[in-house]
Scaffold this active site. Structure first.
Site, PDB file in Angstrom:
ATOM      1  N   LYS A 120      30.450  34.481  92.167  1.00  0.00           N
ATOM      2  CA  LYS A 120      30.140  33.083  92.486  1.00  0.00           C
ATOM      3  C   LYS A 120      28.933  32.584  91.679  1.00  0.00           C
ATOM      4  CE  LYS A 120      29.549  33.984  96.877  1.00  0.00           C
ATOM      5  NZ  LYS A 120      29.784  35.445  96.877  1.00  0.00           N
TER       6      LYS A 120
ATOM      7  N   ARG B 153      29.578  30.022 105.007  1.00  0.00           N
ATOM      8  CA  ARG B 153      29.949  31.417 105.221  1.00  0.00           C
ATOM      9  C   ARG B 153      30.504  31.640 106.615  1.00  0.00           C
ATOM     10  NH1 ARG B 153      26.104  33.756 101.117  1.00  0.00           N
ATOM     11  NH2 ARG B 153      26.493  35.960 100.935  1.00  0.00           N
TER      12      ARG B 153
ATOM     13  N   ARG C 111      24.341  45.115  89.499  1.00  0.00           N
ATOM     14  CA  ARG C 111      23.801  43.756  89.293  1.00  0.00           C
ATOM     15  C   ARG C 111      22.286  43.802  89.062  1.00  0.00           C
ATOM     16  NH1 ARG C 111      25.213  38.998  93.377  1.00  0.00           N
ATOM     17  NH2 ARG C 111      24.356  40.359  94.974  1.00  0.00           N
TER      18      ARG C 111
ATOM     19  N   ARG D 296      18.253  43.582  93.370  1.00  0.00           N
ATOM     20  CA  ARG D 296      18.013  43.013  94.692  1.00  0.00           C
ATOM     21  C   ARG D 296      17.937  44.125  95.737  1.00  0.00           C
ATOM     22  NH1 ARG D 296      22.252  38.137  95.440  1.00  0.00           N
ATOM     23  NH2 ARG D 296      22.339  39.039  97.519  1.00  0.00           N
TER      24      ARG D 296
ATOM     25  N   ARG E  83      27.504  44.108 104.387  1.00  0.00           N
ATOM     26  CA  ARG E  83      27.757  42.740 103.925  1.00  0.00           C
ATOM     27  C   ARG E  83      29.262  42.497 103.790  1.00  0.00           C
ATOM     28  NH1 ARG E  83      24.430  42.963  98.742  1.00  0.00           N
ATOM     29  NH2 ARG E  83      24.941  40.786  98.392  1.00  0.00           N
TER      30      ARG E  83
HETATM   31  P1  ADP Z   1      28.149  36.727  93.781  1.00  0.00           P
HETATM   32  O1  ADP Z   1      27.266  35.538  93.435  1.00  0.00           O
HETATM   33  O2  ADP Z   1      29.526  36.315  94.165  1.00  0.00           O
HETATM   34  O3  ADP Z   1      27.528  37.654  94.792  1.00  0.00           O
HETATM   35  P2  ADP Z   1      27.544  37.546  91.042  1.00  0.00           P
HETATM   36  O4  ADP Z   1      27.945  36.339  90.267  1.00  0.00           O
HETATM   37  O5  ADP Z   1      26.092  37.787  91.241  1.00  0.00           O
HETATM   38  O6  ADP Z   1      28.323  37.593  92.447  1.00  0.00           O
HETATM   39  O7  ADP Z   1      28.230  38.807  90.328  1.00  0.00           O
HETATM   40  C1  ADP Z   1      27.958  40.143  90.797  1.00  0.00           C
HETATM   41  C2  ADP Z   1      27.787  41.060  89.594  1.00  0.00           C
HETATM   42  O8  ADP Z   1      29.053  41.195  88.944  1.00  0.00           O
HETATM   43  C3  ADP Z   1      26.820  40.549  88.530  1.00  0.00           C
HETATM   44  O9  ADP Z   1      26.099  41.654  88.028  1.00  0.00           O
HETATM   45  C4  ADP Z   1      27.712  39.928  87.456  1.00  0.00           C
HETATM   46  O10 ADP Z   1      27.156  40.064  86.161  1.00  0.00           O
HETATM   47  C5  ADP Z   1      28.990  40.752  87.583  1.00  0.00           C
HETATM   48  N1  ADP Z   1      30.216  39.966  87.369  1.00  0.00           N
HETATM   49  C6  ADP Z   1      30.456  38.677  87.733  1.00  0.00           C
HETATM   50  N2  ADP Z   1      31.713  38.302  87.383  1.00  0.00           N
HETATM   51  C7  ADP Z   1      32.278  39.395  86.808  1.00  0.00           C
HETATM   52  C8  ADP Z   1      33.576  39.658  86.222  1.00  0.00           C
HETATM   53  N3  ADP Z   1      34.534  38.719  86.192  1.00  0.00           N
HETATM   54  N4  ADP Z   1      33.811  40.905  85.722  1.00  0.00           N
HETATM   55  C9  ADP Z   1      32.837  41.863  85.768  1.00  0.00           C
HETATM   56  N5  ADP Z   1      31.614  41.673  86.284  1.00  0.00           N
HETATM   57  C10 ADP Z   1      31.324  40.465  86.798  1.00  0.00           C
HETATM   58  P1  AMP Z   2      23.834  35.894  98.536  1.00  0.00           P
HETATM   59  O1  AMP Z   2      22.742  35.700  97.524  1.00  0.00           O
HETATM   60  O2  AMP Z   2      24.759  34.724  98.616  1.00  0.00           O
HETATM   61  O3  AMP Z   2      24.544  37.220  98.373  1.00  0.00           O
HETATM   62  O4  AMP Z   2      23.103  35.944  99.962  1.00  0.00           O
HETATM   63  C1  AMP Z   2      22.158  36.958 100.275  1.00  0.00           C
HETATM   64  C2  AMP Z   2      21.900  36.978 101.771  1.00  0.00           C
HETATM   65  O5  AMP Z   2      21.340  35.728 102.193  1.00  0.00           O
HETATM   66  C3  AMP Z   2      23.136  37.161 102.651  1.00  0.00           C
HETATM   67  O6  AMP Z   2      23.509  38.516 102.805  1.00  0.00           O
HETATM   68  C4  AMP Z   2      22.668  36.529 103.965  1.00  0.00           C
HETATM   69  O7  AMP Z   2      21.800  37.387 104.679  1.00  0.00           O
HETATM   70  C5  AMP Z   2      21.836  35.341 103.476  1.00  0.00           C
HETATM   71  N1  AMP Z   2      22.679  34.134 103.291  1.00  0.00           N
HETATM   72  C6  AMP Z   2      22.978  33.498 102.124  1.00  0.00           C
HETATM   73  N2  AMP Z   2      23.768  32.439 102.351  1.00  0.00           N
HETATM   74  C7  AMP Z   2      23.985  32.400 103.689  1.00  0.00           C
HETATM   75  C8  AMP Z   2      24.755  31.559 104.537  1.00  0.00           C
HETATM   76  N3  AMP Z   2      25.469  30.529 104.057  1.00  0.00           N
HETATM   77  N4  AMP Z   2      24.752  31.836 105.870  1.00  0.00           N
HETATM   78  C9  AMP Z   2      24.031  32.851 106.390  1.00  0.00           C
HETATM   79  N5  AMP Z   2      23.315  33.694 105.633  1.00  0.00           N
HETATM   80  C10 AMP Z   2      23.275  33.483 104.296  1.00  0.00           C
END
Ligand code: ADP
Ligand code: AMP
Length: 215
Positions: free
Chosen positions: A13, A88, A127, A160, A171
């Protein structure tokens, strides 16, 4: 363009949102980023939210809904926005609908990124993000030119706290229980567009752009 990016942790995302921001010049609204900023600044909300985040749980609806409601009223959202990590839960989705109705707006699409669970764990454990500018990387799938250094600003790359395997499992469970029902919710609203999130980053981006242009 008023979009929601839906998908489990690690689905891509944030990665896709960052590319859409460049393309459409509209803001990315990541509740995760906003909460992490509050944790860093040690605001009252940040201190409360940290407990939930460290455990891999969700921060209470009323807290997150309040943040998003305020954010959507800022001027930079007037031509659109990309919601990343919100809603969410069903109550969050209901609150979003109400907030947008109050602002005389409506969503254009909800893009749902479909990724296998095994791939998610590998994505999250690999990541990294820049401590200074926040740019995201993956040690294998999207590595920086120099290990541990941000290409954009030379900042240090960090992992993170919640991207540890034990927290990741929590999660995922929370996602399946509380967030996955939003697929049906948005399917019924005729807004849901599913995308194969297993493809390469650039291919996923092309799929999303294809959907947005067809709309
Ligand atoms: P989200 O925001 O949904 O938690 P991220 O965008 O942070 O996910 O992506 C999670 C990890 O996967 C990051 O390290 C990113 O570089 C990698 N990633 C994202 N999209 C892809 C993809 N299509 N193929 C492989 N790795 C990806
Ligand atoms: P994310 O960066 O989207 O993976 O979010 C990291 C953490 O923030 C999650 O595991 C939750 O603890 C909190 N969080 C982010 N967005 C939300 C949401 N919309 N509702 C509740 N908790 C959230």
């Amino acid at each position: 363009m008023k979009l929601v990016l839906l998908g489990p942790p690690g689905a891509g995302k944030g990665t896709q949102a960052a590319m859409l921001v460049e393309r459409f010049a509209i803001p990315q609204i990541s509740t995760g980023d906003m909460l992490r900023a509050a944790v860093r600044e040690q605001t009252a909300m940040g201190i409360k939210a940290k407990e939930y985040m460290d455990a891999g749980g969700l921060v209470p609806d009323e807290v997150v809904i309040g943040i998003v409601r305020e954010r959507l009223q800022l001027k930079d959202c007037k031509d659109g926005f990309i919601l990343d990590g919100f809603p969410r839960t069903v109550p969050q989705a209901d609150a979003l609908q109400q907030t947008l109705a109050d602002l005389g707006k409506d969503l254009d699409a909800v893009i749902s990124l479909q990724v296998d669970i095994e791939a998610l764990v590998e994505r999250l454990t690999g990541r990294r993000s820049c401590a200074d500018c926040g740019k995201g990387y993956h040690i294998k799938f999207d590595p920086p030119t120099t290990a541990d250094i941000c290409d954009a600003c030379s900042g240090k790359l960090i992992q993170r706290d919640d991207d540890q395997e034990a927290t990741i499992r929590n999660r995922m469970a929370v996602y399946h229980e509380q967030t996955a029902p939003l697929e049906d919710y948005y399917q019924q609203a005729k807004l849901l567009k599913s995308v194969d999130g297993m493809a390469d980053i650039s291919v996923v981006q092309e799929q999303i752009l294809g959907i947005l242009q067809a709309d």
